[in-house]
Design a protein around this motif. Structure first.
Motif, PDB file in Angstrom:
ATOM      1  N   SER A 370       7.039   2.725  -8.628  1.00  0.00           N
ATOM      2  CA  SER A 370       7.365   3.883  -7.496  1.00  0.00           C
ATOM      3  C   SER A 370       6.032   4.629  -7.215  1.00  0.00           C
ATOM      4  N   LEU A 371       5.232   4.807  -8.070  1.00  0.00           N
ATOM      5  CA  LEU A 371       3.922   5.571  -7.658  1.00  0.00           C
ATOM      6  C   LEU A 371       2.922   4.625  -7.151  1.00  0.00           C
ATOM      7  N   ILE A 372       2.799   3.387  -7.624  1.00  0.00           N
ATOM      8  CA  ILE A 372       1.981   2.538  -6.820  1.00  0.00           C
ATOM      9  C   ILE A 372       2.413   2.339  -5.304  1.00  0.00           C
ATOM     10  N   LEU A 373       3.697   2.439  -5.008  1.00  0.00           N
ATOM     11  CA  LEU A 373       4.141   2.183  -3.716  1.00  0.00           C
ATOM     12  C   LEU A 373       3.743   3.750  -2.877  1.00  0.00           C
ATOM     13  N   ALA A 374       4.089   4.736  -3.518  1.00  0.00           N
ATOM     14  CA  ALA A 374       3.723   5.984  -2.926  1.00  0.00           C
ATOM     15  C   ALA A 374       2.066   6.101  -2.871  1.00  0.00           C
ATOM     16  N   THR A 375       1.436   5.492  -3.395  1.00  0.00           N
ATOM     17  CA  THR A 375      -0.031   5.608  -3.210  1.00  0.00           C
ATOM     18  C   THR A 375      -0.557   4.635  -2.138  1.00  0.00           C
ATOM     19  N   LEU A 376       0.368   3.591  -1.943  1.00  0.00           N
ATOM     20  CA  LEU A 376      -0.050   2.759  -0.917  1.00  0.00           C
ATOM     21  C   LEU A 376       0.342   3.451   0.415  1.00  0.00           C
ATOM     22  N   VAL A 377       1.462   4.137   0.643  1.00  0.00           N
ATOM     23  CA  VAL A 377       1.769   4.944   1.592  1.00  0.00           C
ATOM     24  C   VAL A 377       0.746   5.848   2.203  1.00  0.00           C
ATOM     25  N   LEU A 378       0.330   6.591   1.133  1.00  0.00           N
ATOM     26  CA  LEU A 378      -0.644   7.459   1.269  1.00  0.00           C
ATOM     27  C   LEU A 378      -1.902   6.873   2.011  1.00  0.00           C
ATOM     28  N   ILE A 379      -2.418   5.606   1.508  1.00  0.00           N
ATOM     29  CA  ILE A 379      -3.614   4.740   1.913  1.00  0.00           C
ATOM     30  C   ILE A 379      -3.258   4.567   3.515  1.00  0.00           C
ATOM     31  N   ILE A 380      -1.947   4.245   3.772  1.00  0.00           N
ATOM     32  CA  ILE A 380      -1.865   3.723   5.093  1.00  0.00           C
ATOM     33  C   ILE A 380      -1.656   5.159   5.949  1.00  0.00           C
ATOM     34  N   ALA A 381      -1.384   6.321   5.453  1.00  0.00           N
ATOM     35  CA  ALA A 381      -1.474   7.536   6.242  1.00  0.00           C
ATOM     36  C   ALA A 381      -2.852   7.937   6.562  1.00  0.00           C
ATOM     37  N   VAL A 382      -3.680   7.705   5.634  1.00  0.00           N
ATOM     38  CA  VAL A 382      -5.253   8.044   5.770  1.00  0.00           C
ATOM     39  C   VAL A 382      -5.777   7.098   7.017  1.00  0.00           C
ATOM     40  N   THR A 383      -5.427   6.005   6.707  1.00  0.00           N
ATOM     41  CA  THR A 383      -6.185   5.069   7.674  1.00  0.00           C
ATOM     42  C   THR A 383      -5.428   5.335   9.179  1.00  0.00           C
ATOM     43  N   ILE A 384      -4.216   5.655   9.194  1.00  0.00           N
ATOM     44  CA  ILE A 384      -3.914   5.928  10.400  1.00  0.00           C
ATOM     45  C   ILE A 384      -4.458   7.084  10.980  1.00  0.00           C
ATOM     46  N   LEU A 385      -4.838   8.121  10.151  1.00  0.00           N
ATOM     47  CA  LEU A 385      -5.391   9.344  10.444  1.00  0.00           C
ATOM     48  C   LEU A 385      -6.720   9.085  11.150  1.00  0.00           C
TER      49      LEU A 385
END
Length: 401
Positions: A370-385
């Motif tokens: 779950s934490l690995i998937l959450a980290t991936l979501v944050l990586i996607i977020a910063v990429t979009i930003l």
């Protein structure tokens, strides 16, 4: 001399309003919202709450928060903000304490939903009340201190939970009700509407240009992903550490560290923003938070948990403050609606995150995935930003951010 006396009185009044707001955030966020994180392991072991049910309870609270915060942005409260704040503070404290009396999962769902509504309204209304008071006295630098109430609340409940846990999980919830009353009583008279309105922003300034709205869509998506990514760690960090070998006794301290790191973070991020604008600090905060979420998985020991807690605590309120401020700047003619939309996307992420993580936990029997998937979501977020920032910069629209 008379003008000096009036100015001194105004500053004294805005200081009292800020102190009241600081305590309101402790109650709404530290006690009402995030105390569940530290009490969750007790409920899992003593009340036999499953990981899926844990996720649904967190999702119910976040749904209430979403509805309240979103609607609050579209309601004209006029001069009755303080009146509604007092009502919601009482409801927040009572609904939190009733968690220790109820025994049905359905009632827990209802109570967490009601607490979410109260805490959402308190967060939005107290922010409006305090910001009006501080901005009218040109005390913008104090805003970061006000938002430090969230971290103080988290640290406080993290410290109190191990003590109150001697009275079982029920006693912990009821004990927080008592703590809430003790905190609220001294500042009750501080909660009142400031009659002075802050100076309206100059609509002819570059930062008020409609063209700056180009970054808003990128911020909206990014902030929604932040809600999805951060809430998994915010919900399950203590429970995860409890299950680590030789780390059970350190679990409560991990949440205390999160709160302690969050207390000065808003002030520090505010200071950097005054030097570098919003976007660079926001990108940095996302990267640091991603490291903070994955750190306990990467280093499942006291070093990894401590570093992860510091990075997580030091960024989650900073990201909220920076993202909302940037969004309000991007849409100056409809600032309240911009905040409401940002909060709405953020809230949707907060609802989906714990529920999805709970399902993953039920299947994988591990918090790590779950934490690995959450980290991936944050990586996607910063990429979009970053993508949005680059595109806006090419068009010359990022100079004020």
């Amino acid at each position: 001399m008379e003008n000096a006396g009036i100015k001194h009185t105004k500053i004294f009044e805005s200081t009292k309003i800020m102190i009241g707001g600081f305590v309101m955030l402790i109650i709404a966020m530290g006690i009402g919202r995030f105390s569940y994180t530290s009490i969750l392991p007790l409920m899992q072991s003593q009340a036999h709450l499953s990981v899926t049910e844990s996720g649904y309870l967190a999702g119910s609270n976040n749904l209430g928060y979403l509805i309240a915060a979103f609607c609050a942005g579209f309601i004209a409260w006029g001069t009755r903000r303080a009146y509604h704040l007092k009502i919601q503070l009482v409801l927040c404290i009572i609904s939190t304490g009733l968690m220790g009396i109820a025994s049905s999962f359905i009632w827990w769902m209802i109570l967490r939903f009601l607490t979410g509504i109260s805490s959402g309204l308190i967060f939005v209304l107290s922010s409006s009340l305090v910001l009006d008071a501080l901005l009218s006295d040109k005390r913008q630098k104090w805003i970061g201190i006000f938002y430090g109430g969230v971290g103080t609340g988290i640290a406080l409940t993290g410290l109190l939970t191990p003590i109150l846990s001697h009275f079982s999980w029920r006693g912990t919830w009821i004990g927080l009700l008592v703590i809430g009353i003790v905190l609220l009583a001294p500042v009750w008279t501080f909660i009142r509407d400031d009659k002075t309105k802050p100076k309206a922003p100059n609509t002819d300034s570059p930062t008020s240009s409609a063209e700056n709205e180009s970054i808003f869509g990128w911020l909206l998506v990014t902030y929604g992903l932040e809600g999805l990514g951060y809430i998994v760690s915010a919900t399950f960090l203590v429970a995860m550490v409890k299950q680590m070998p030789h780390m059970s006794s350190f679990a409560d301290y991990s949440w205390i560290i999160v709160g302690i790191a969050a207390v000065p973070s808003t002030v520090l991020w505010s200071w950097w923003t005054s030097k570098a604008g919003y976007i660079k600090p926001l990108i940095t905060a996302f990267i640091l938070q991603a490291f903070g979420v994955i750190m306990p998985v990467w280093l499942p020991n006291i070093i990894g948990v401590t570093l992860g807690s510091i990075l997580f605590g030091g960024t989650f309120m900073g990201i909220s403050m920076l993202a909302i401020a940037a969004a309000r700047m991007a849409r100056p003619s409809s600032g309240n609606r911009a905040i409401a939309l940002m909060t709405g996307f953020y809230g949707i992420g907060q609802i989906l995150g714990p529920i999805g993580a709970g399902i993953v936990l039920e299947v994988a029997h591990s918090y790590s995935l779950s934490l690995i998937l959450a980290t991936l979501v944050l990586i996607i977020a910063v990429t979009i930003l970053i993508t949005g920032a680059v595109n806006s910069n090419k068009r010359g629209l990022l100079r004020n951010y």
